[in-house]
Write a protein that holds these residues in place. Structure first.
Motif, PDB file in Angstrom:
ATOM      1  N   ILE A 170       0.836  -1.208   0.000  1.00 16.44           N
ATOM      2  CA  ILE A 170       0.000   0.000   0.000  1.00 16.44           C
ATOM      3  C   ILE A 170       0.868   1.253   0.000  1.00 16.44           C
ATOM      4  O   ILE A 170       0.545   2.252  -0.663  1.00 16.44           O
ATOM      5  N   GLY A 171       1.983   1.227   0.718  1.00 16.63           N
ATOM      6  CA  GLY A 171       2.893   2.366   0.707  1.00 16.63           C
ATOM      7  C   GLY A 171       3.454   2.639  -0.678  1.00 16.63           C
ATOM      8  O   GLY A 171       3.568   3.794  -1.098  1.00 16.63           O
ATOM      9  N   VAL A 172       3.786   1.578  -1.408  1.00 18.40           N
ATOM     10  CA  VAL A 172       4.300   1.734  -2.774  1.00 18.40           C
ATOM     11  C   VAL A 172       3.224   2.340  -3.677  1.00 18.40           C
ATOM     12  O   VAL A 172       3.495   3.249  -4.477  1.00 18.40           O
ATOM     13  N   ILE A 173       1.993   1.849  -3.543  1.00 26.06           N
ATOM     14  CA  ILE A 173       0.894   2.361  -4.370  1.00 26.06           C
ATOM     15  C   ILE A 173       0.619   3.826  -4.064  1.00 26.06           C
ATOM     16  O   ILE A 173       0.428   4.653  -4.983  1.00 26.06           O
ATOM     17  N   ALA A 174       0.599   4.181  -2.781  1.00 25.35           N
ATOM     18  CA  ALA A 174       0.333   5.570  -2.401  1.00 25.35           C
ATOM     19  C   ALA A 174       1.404   6.503  -2.955  1.00 25.35           C
ATOM     20  O   ALA A 174       1.095   7.605  -3.441  1.00 25.35           O
ATOM     21  N   PHE A 175       2.653   6.087  -2.904  1.00 21.87           N
ATOM     22  CA  PHE A 175       3.735   6.918  -3.446  1.00 21.87           C
ATOM     23  C   PHE A 175       3.632   7.033  -4.963  1.00 21.87           C
ATOM     24  O   PHE A 175       3.872   8.108  -5.525  1.00 21.87           O
ATOM     25  N   THR A 176       3.281   5.936  -5.626  1.00 20.32           N
ATOM     26  CA  THR A 176       3.153   5.953  -7.083  1.00 20.32           C
ATOM     27  C   THR A 176       2.030   6.872  -7.537  1.00 20.32           C
ATOM     28  O   THR A 176       2.162   7.587  -8.543  1.00 20.32           O
TER      29      THR A 176
END
Length: 254
Positions: A170-176
Motif C-alpha cells: 500500500i505504501g508503494v501504491i500511495a507513493f506511485t
C-alpha cells in the motif's frame, strides 16, 4: 435505601427462550439485576443513580442497560470488571490483577531484541555496497510485540505477515499515485489501517511501513519488492528468535 427500593425492583422471571440481555455486560454468577419501567420520571432517576456512581449495599456498582422499552440496572462486582466499562481514568494506571514481572521475564525479551538487532546489523554490513538495509524502524516495534507480548493478537504469524506485506505494498501504491508529501502519507496510512481491519490482521508496527517508504528515497528503487524486503524477510528471522525467547522464558526462570 428508600430511594433505591422505589427505583429498583427484581425483574420478572425470563424464559429460557428469551435472548440474553447482553452477554458482554452481564454475568449472572457475579451480577445482580434490577429493573424499572421506562417512563420518563423513573428513567431520569435511574440514570441519576448510575451517573452518580452509587453502589448497592454489598459494594457493587450500578450500570444501566436498555432492553425493549425497559431500563435495567446492573449491579456488578469488581470481579467482573471485564464485563463492565471501566472508568476513564483506569486506562492511565497499570492493569489490575497482574503480577510484577520476574527478572527472567524482563531479561529474555530484552536479550532477544538485542540479538535480533545485532544480526540485522551484520546483514546490513553485507548489504551496504548495494545501498540497502534490513534494519528499519518498524522492526523495533515488531520486536516489542513478538518478544514482550507473544500471546497478543498482533503477534500472530498471520497478522504479522499479512500486515507487513499488505501495508508495504500500500505504501508503494500511495507513493506511485500521489508522489511524496502529506497526501501520500495520510492516504497510505488510512488505507493500511483499513486493510488490516478488513483482513482481520491488525499488527500495529506495519502501519509505519507506508510512511517509511514514502519518506525514504533509498527504498523507492525497490518498488513492489518492498512488500517482501526488508519487512517480511526480516520478520522470518524475528519469528525464529521469538521461538527461542519463549522457550527460554518457559524453561529458564530466575
Amino acid at each position: 435505601m428508600g430511594l433505591q427500593n422505589y427505583l429498583l425492583k427484581p425483574p420478572a422471571p425470563v424464559s429460557s427462550s428469551a435472548p440474553p440481555l447482553n452477554s458482554q455486560l452481564i454475568v449472572h454468577s457475579c451480577s445482580n439485576i434490577y429493573s424499572c419501567k421506562s417512563n420518563k420520571k423513573q428513567t431520569k432517576l435511574c440514570n441519576l443513580v448510575t451517573s452518580l456512581g452509587l453502589h448497592s449495599h454489598d459494594g457493587k456498582r450500578f450500570t444501566s442497560v436498555r432492553r425493549k422499552g425497559e431500563l435495567r440496572i446492573v449491579a456488578s462486582s469488581s470481579s467482573s470488571s471485564s464485563n463492565v466499562p471501566a472508568p476513564f481514568w483506569d486506562s492511565w494506571a497499570p492493569q489490575k490483577g497482574t503480577q510484577a514481572p520476574s527478572l527472567s521475564d524482563i531479561f529474555w525479551p530484552s536479550a532477544g531484541a538485542f540479538a535480533a538487532m545485532a544480526i540485522l546489523g551484520k546483514i546490513d554490513q553485507i548489504l551496504a555496497p548495494k545501498g540497502i538495509s534490513m534494519t528499519i524502524a518498524p522492526l523495533g516495534a515488531v520486536c516489542a510485540v513478538l518478544f514482550a507480548t507473544p500471546s497478543a493478537p498482533g503477534a500472530r504469524k498471520y497478522n504479522l505477515f499479512m500486515a507487513q506485506i499488505g501495508c508495504a505494498a500500500i505504501g508503494v501504491i500511495a507513493f506511485t499515485v500521489f508522489g511524496p508529501g502529506w497526501l501520500a502519507r495520510s492516504s497510505g496510512l488510512a488505507a493500511a489501517i483499513a486493510f488490516m481491519i478488513c483482513t482481520r490482521a491488525v499488527h500495529p508496527p506495519a502501519a509505519g511501513l507506508p510512511l517509511l517508504f514514502i519518506d525514504a528515497p533509498k527504498l523507492h528503487r525497490l518498488n513492489f519488492w518492498y512488500a517482501l524486503f526488508p519487512g517480511a524477510a526480516a520478520c522470518i528471522l524475528l519469528c525464529l528468535i521469538q521461538e527461542m525467547v519463549c522457550y527460554l522464558k518457559d524453561n529458564f526462570k530466575f
